[in-house]
Design a protein around this motif. Structure first.
Motif, PDB file in Angstrom:
ATOM      1  N   UNK A 133       0.828  -1.210   0.000  1.00 57.14           N
ATOM      2  CA  UNK A 133       0.000   0.000   0.000  1.00 57.14           C
ATOM      3  C   UNK A 133       0.864   1.262   0.000  1.00 57.14           C
ATOM      4  N   UNK A 134       1.937   1.249   0.784  1.00 50.96           N
ATOM      5  CA  UNK A 134       2.818   2.414   0.863  1.00 50.96           C
ATOM      6  C   UNK A 134       3.525   2.658  -0.464  1.00 50.96           C
ATOM      7  N   UNK A 135       3.964   1.612  -1.129  1.00 52.47           N
ATOM      8  CA  UNK A 135       4.639   1.783  -2.418  1.00 52.47           C
ATOM      9  C   UNK A 135       3.689   2.398  -3.445  1.00 52.47           C
ATOM     10  N   UNK A 136       2.454   1.957  -3.419  1.00 48.24           N
ATOM     11  CA  UNK A 136       1.479   2.514  -4.349  1.00 48.24           C
ATOM     12  C   UNK A 136       1.210   3.987  -4.054  1.00 48.24           C
ATOM     13  N   UNK A 137       1.156   4.341  -2.765  1.00 47.02           N
ATOM     14  CA  UNK A 137       0.959   5.755  -2.412  1.00 47.02           C
ATOM     15  C   UNK A 137       2.117   6.602  -2.903  1.00 47.02           C
ATOM     16  N   UNK A 138       3.342   6.075  -2.745  1.00 52.02           N
ATOM     17  CA  UNK A 138       4.515   6.820  -3.205  1.00 52.02           C
ATOM     18  C   UNK A 138       4.529   6.948  -4.724  1.00 52.02           C
ATOM     19  N   UNK A 139       4.159   5.887  -5.442  1.00 51.93           N
ATOM     20  CA  UNK A 139       4.122   5.949  -6.904  1.00 51.93           C
ATOM     21  C   UNK A 139       3.064   6.951  -7.372  1.00 51.93           C
ATOM     22  N   UNK A 140       1.974   7.025  -6.593  1.00 54.44           N
ATOM     23  CA  UNK A 140       0.917   7.963  -6.945  1.00 54.44           C
ATOM     24  C   UNK A 140       1.408   9.405  -6.887  1.00 54.44           C
ATOM     25  N   UNK A 141       2.342   9.667  -5.927  1.00 54.40           N
ATOM     26  CA  UNK A 141       2.870  11.023  -5.788  1.00 54.40           C
ATOM     27  C   UNK A 141       3.929  11.348  -6.825  1.00 54.40           C
ATOM     28  N   UNK A 142       4.549  10.302  -7.424  1.00 49.13           N
ATOM     29  CA  UNK A 142       5.628  10.537  -8.386  1.00 49.13           C
ATOM     30  C   UNK A 142       5.076  11.226  -9.621  1.00 49.13           C
ATOM     31  N   UNK A 143       5.883  12.065 -10.300  1.00 44.04           N
ATOM     32  CA  UNK A 143       5.401  12.812 -11.474  1.00 44.04           C
ATOM     33  C   UNK A 143       4.888  11.916 -12.580  1.00 44.04           C
ATOM     34  N   UNK A 144       5.471  10.711 -12.802  1.00 44.54           N
ATOM     35  CA  UNK A 144       5.067   9.856 -13.913  1.00 44.54           C
ATOM     36  C   UNK A 144       4.534   8.543 -13.368  1.00 44.54           C
ATOM     37  N   UNK A 145       3.278   8.511 -12.988  1.00 45.10           N
ATOM     38  CA  UNK A 145       2.649   7.301 -12.487  1.00 45.10           C
ATOM     39  C   UNK A 145       2.150   6.481 -13.659  1.00 45.10           C
ATOM     40  N   UNK A 146       2.513   5.228 -13.771  1.00 46.05           N
ATOM     41  CA  UNK A 146       2.136   4.375 -14.889  1.00 46.05           C
ATOM     42  C   UNK A 146       0.719   3.884 -14.741  1.00 46.05           C
ATOM     43  N   UNK A 152      -5.771  -0.239 -13.019  1.00 48.19           N
ATOM     44  CA  UNK A 152      -5.658   1.214 -12.871  1.00 48.19           C
ATOM     45  C   UNK A 152      -5.104   1.485 -11.488  1.00 48.19           C
ATOM     46  N   UNK A 153      -4.342   2.605 -11.328  1.00 48.70           N
ATOM     47  CA  UNK A 153      -3.658   2.854 -10.061  1.00 48.70           C
ATOM     48  C   UNK A 153      -4.652   3.069  -8.920  1.00 48.70           C
ATOM     49  N   UNK A 154      -5.733   3.784  -9.173  1.00 45.69           N
ATOM     50  CA  UNK A 154      -6.713   4.043  -8.111  1.00 45.69           C
ATOM     51  C   UNK A 154      -7.350   2.749  -7.625  1.00 45.69           C
ATOM     52  N   UNK A 155      -7.684   1.870  -8.572  1.00 47.15           N
ATOM     53  CA  UNK A 155      -8.278   0.605  -8.166  1.00 47.15           C
ATOM     54  C   UNK A 155      -7.297  -0.227  -7.356  1.00 47.15           C
ATOM     55  N   UNK A 156      -6.002  -0.186  -7.772  1.00 50.17           N
ATOM     56  CA  UNK A 156      -4.976  -0.935  -7.043  1.00 50.17           C
ATOM     57  C   UNK A 156      -4.816  -0.415  -5.620  1.00 50.17           C
TER      58      UNK A 156
END
Length: 696
Positions: A26-39, A84-88
């Motif tokens: 969960x924490x990794x996904x939150x950090x990726x969400x904050x990154x400028x280029x979220x896949x 999708x990132x939000x669903x993940x």
């Protein structure tokens, strides 16, 4: 039962690993969400190894004294097909919430509950701990905050929902309990400072809940539970009631245990701690940190441990006056902090503290309890009558706690002398600094006194022998609060045999004899003399030693009219000595050649007064016959002629010794001329008239 316990522990370890894996995902996904280029949609496979525990764990959250999981265990892999990132994120949050429902709860959540962390503070702690748990986290943090691979408070404020601004306030647990280390060089703002989770906390989150190494270097765990006497059980129950009543308060009261026996005080603290489900640790006064910053660190780390582990602390402060002002100040400063369950052992006066406190008086086991403990602890191979005799002798002469009795009895053989000698030597180290130990060599046949004085001396020895029977078996102890000891005054001129008589009694009783060194006892500093006397009497009571106050008039002199502060404090010292002498349960002998100089209050408290008369011709003749050692070569000596000279026993001994040295120097034997010459020298030394006609 052991297999069931291990099965439960293994299940908890699996649940804890599952919660950590879900939280890190969960924490990794939150950090990726904050990154400028979220896949967008991708497949994510993650496995986070848990570093192997170097030692078996004890005190896991929710379990006591359990073993660590197998070394090299791995948090289960989490594989997700990411549409999708939000669903993940939603799925990860749901999985984390599901893992948090395990019973017992995962370590991080148990810690948060015990330390008073809110949801945001718990997530901040997870973010910092993730740096040690997942090697991919630093890169994700750097990407999320545009540089810098360490978490910061600014990052946490953006990363987590419902941030709390006071989470890093000095009074909040993250900083107050040192859960995080903050690297704030120069003018770096607090929000931008690098945060790092404390190693102890990271280990606890992994499930390895062991005490902080910074504390284990200073404290010692008390693994065995010392026995207590039935009369001390009331102290334990009172302490338990106070602590249970105060358990809901912000800070527990400081438990001050008073009493003259430190072993009994500690035993009460140990039993109270065990009854409340806590392990007792002890710290020596000398180990206390003395710098303000070090005291603050110790206090906060110990408070943290008291939340995370079932521990209590015991501080033996009886020697507080002897360790220096810096340590005394450090102790008062330390006890001003909330530390959890803390016991302080003291001799008599409680510490004056600003914190809430409770004081309890812990007495030594009674004489009957000591007798019962000796009877139970002595080897069962002894015949019942002999066992009873030994128990009576040991309990009648020595004052020990139950643990000491059991320890001595276990190390001694079936001979009473083994246990007797160990008991007798217990207080040597404490007495040797305040008094001079005399080796008693004289026996009854060496003593030349009148019939009255000899009878009184034998009565003194007899009363010491029969103390247990008269006081305990016949019930006198129930009718007397004080005066259970025996005090005697030996009055007479110098050299009349006072010291020899004390040696004879010590030899008869097989007890150590200590001559009080006034230079070590009397101090110019206010209150120090009383403290020295207290230590002296306490040590003598424990080891059954005989105290011999030579030249007693110097210490037991008459109280004077108060003209200034010196007179007042001198009178206070005498008053204390009066009280302590009356409360002393052993044998104290006062010797003086100035009986009239003693305070009348002392005379009233003396049980025996033995007057040592100057020896007459008959007694002097006997002394002359015994003056020379058996191996000294001698001619026929006229003892009756020598007895005509008015010399005391001490002077006769000096004359005989000088004559022996003179004979050894010229290679001859001790003759009348040699002895007469030594007598002449002794008389001149004493400034007595020398009639040369007596020497022809």
């Amino acid at each position: 039962m052991r297999d069931a316990a291990h099965t439960g522990l293994d299940r908890w370890a699996e649940d804890n690993n599952r919660y950590l894996a879900a939280s890190l995902h969960w924490l990794r996904l939150r950090l990726r969400q904050m990154a400028p280029s979220t896949t967008a949609a991708t497949t994510v496979t993650e496995a986070v190894p848990v570093p192997a525990a170097s030692t078996p764990a004890r005190g896991w959250f929710g379990r006591k004294d359990a073993n660590a999981p197998a070394q090299g265990s791995v948090i289960p892999q989490l594989t997700h097909q990411v549409p999708a990132h939000a669903d993940l994120l939603n799925a990860a949050a749901a999985e984390r919430a599901s893992a948090s429902l395990a019973e017992p709860a995962p370590a991080l959540l148990l810690m948060a509950e015990r330390l008073g962390l809110g949801a945001f503070e718990t997530d901040v702690l997870l973010l910092c701990a993730a740096m040690e748990l997942d090697p991919s986290i630093p890169a994700l943090i750097s990407a999320a905050q545009g540089g810098g691979g360490h978490p910061s408070f600014a990052l946490a404020l953006q990363l987590f929902d419902e941030p709390v601004w006071d989470a890093l306030a000095p009074q909040r647990p993250l900083r107050h309990l040192r859960l995080l280390d903050i690297n704030q060089p120069g003018a770096t703002p607090l929000t931008a400072a690098a945060l790092r989770a404390d190693e102890r906390i990271v280990n606890a989150i992994k499930g390895l809940n062991l005490m902080d190494e910074r504390l284990t270097a200073l404290v010692k765990r008390c693994d065995s539970l010392p026995p207590i006497a039935p009369s001390q059980a009331g102290n334990v129950e009172a302490a338990i009631e106070v602590l249970r009543t105060a358990s809901g308060e912000m800070a527990l009261p400081i438990m001050q245990l008073l009493g003259r026996d430190r072993g009994s005080r500690f035993a009460v603290a140990a039993h109270a701690s065990t009854a409340l489900g806590r392990h007792l640790y002890q710290i020596a006064l000398e180990s206390l940190p003395t710098q303000r910053a070090e005291i603050e660190t110790f206090a906060r780390l110990w408070q943290r441990e008291s939340f995370m582990l079932p521990v209590s602390l015991y501080i033996e402060a009886e020697d507080l006056d002897a360790v220096g002002a810096d340590i005394a100040s450090a102790l008062h400063m330390l006890l001003g902090h909330p530390l959890g369950m803390v016991f302080v052992g003291l001799r008599e006066a409680p510490l004056r503290l600003g914190a809430t406190q409770w004081t309890g008086e812990v007495a030594l086991p009674s004489a009957a309890e000591q007798h019962a403990a000796w009877y139970e602890a002595l080897p069962s191979a002894l015949e019942e009558q002999e066992r009873e005799h030994q128990a009576t002798a040991l309990s009648g002469h020595f004052q020990l706690n139950i643990e000491q009795i059991h320890s001595i009895a276990a190390s001694a053989s079936t001979r009473v002398t083994d246990a007797w000698h160990v008991c007798r030597d217990l207080s040597l180290s404490r007495l040797d600094t305040l008094a001079q130990r005399l080796e008693p060599k004289a026996r009854w046949e060496d003593l030349v006194l009148g019939e009255e004085a000899t009878t009184l001396l034998r009565q003194i020895a007899g009363q010491v022998h029969e103390r247990h029977r008269v006081y305990q078996e016949w019930g006198y102890a129930e009718r007397m609060n004080r005066g259970l000891g025996i005090s005697a005054l030996f009055a007479g001129e110098s050299g009349t045999g006072k010291t020899m008589a004390a040696e004879v009694i010590a030899n008869e009783l097989r007890l150590h004899l200590f001559r009080i060194d006034l230079s070590s006892v009397v101090s110019k500093y206010i209150g120090e003399t009383e403290k020295n006397l207290r230590r002296l009497f306490d040590a003598a009571e424990q080891g059954g030693a005989i105290l011999f106050f030579d030249e007693a008039d110097a210490l037991f002199g008459k109280r004077s009219e108060v003209k200034d502060s010196h007179d007042r404090y001198a009178n206070i010292e005498i008053n204390y000595l009066l009280q302590r002498m009356e409360a002393f349960s052993g044998l104290a002998i006062l010797a003086t050649n100035m009986k009239s100089a003693l305070d009348t209050a002392f005379m009233r408290r003396l049980r025996f007064v033995v007057n040592f008369q100057f020896p007459g011709p008959v007694e002097r003749a006997r002394m002359w016959r015994n003056a020379l050692a058996p191996g000294v070569p001698r001619e026929d000596l006229d003892y009756d002629r020598l007895a005509r000279f008015g010399l005391s026993g001490g002077n006769i001994h000096s004359v005989a010794l000088n004559a022996a040295f003179a004979a050894a120097g010229n290679g001859g034997t001790v003759s009348m001329p040699l002895l007469m010459g030594a007598v002449r020298t002794e008389l001149r030394k004493l400034e007595k008239p020398v009639n040369e006609a007596e020497f022809r």
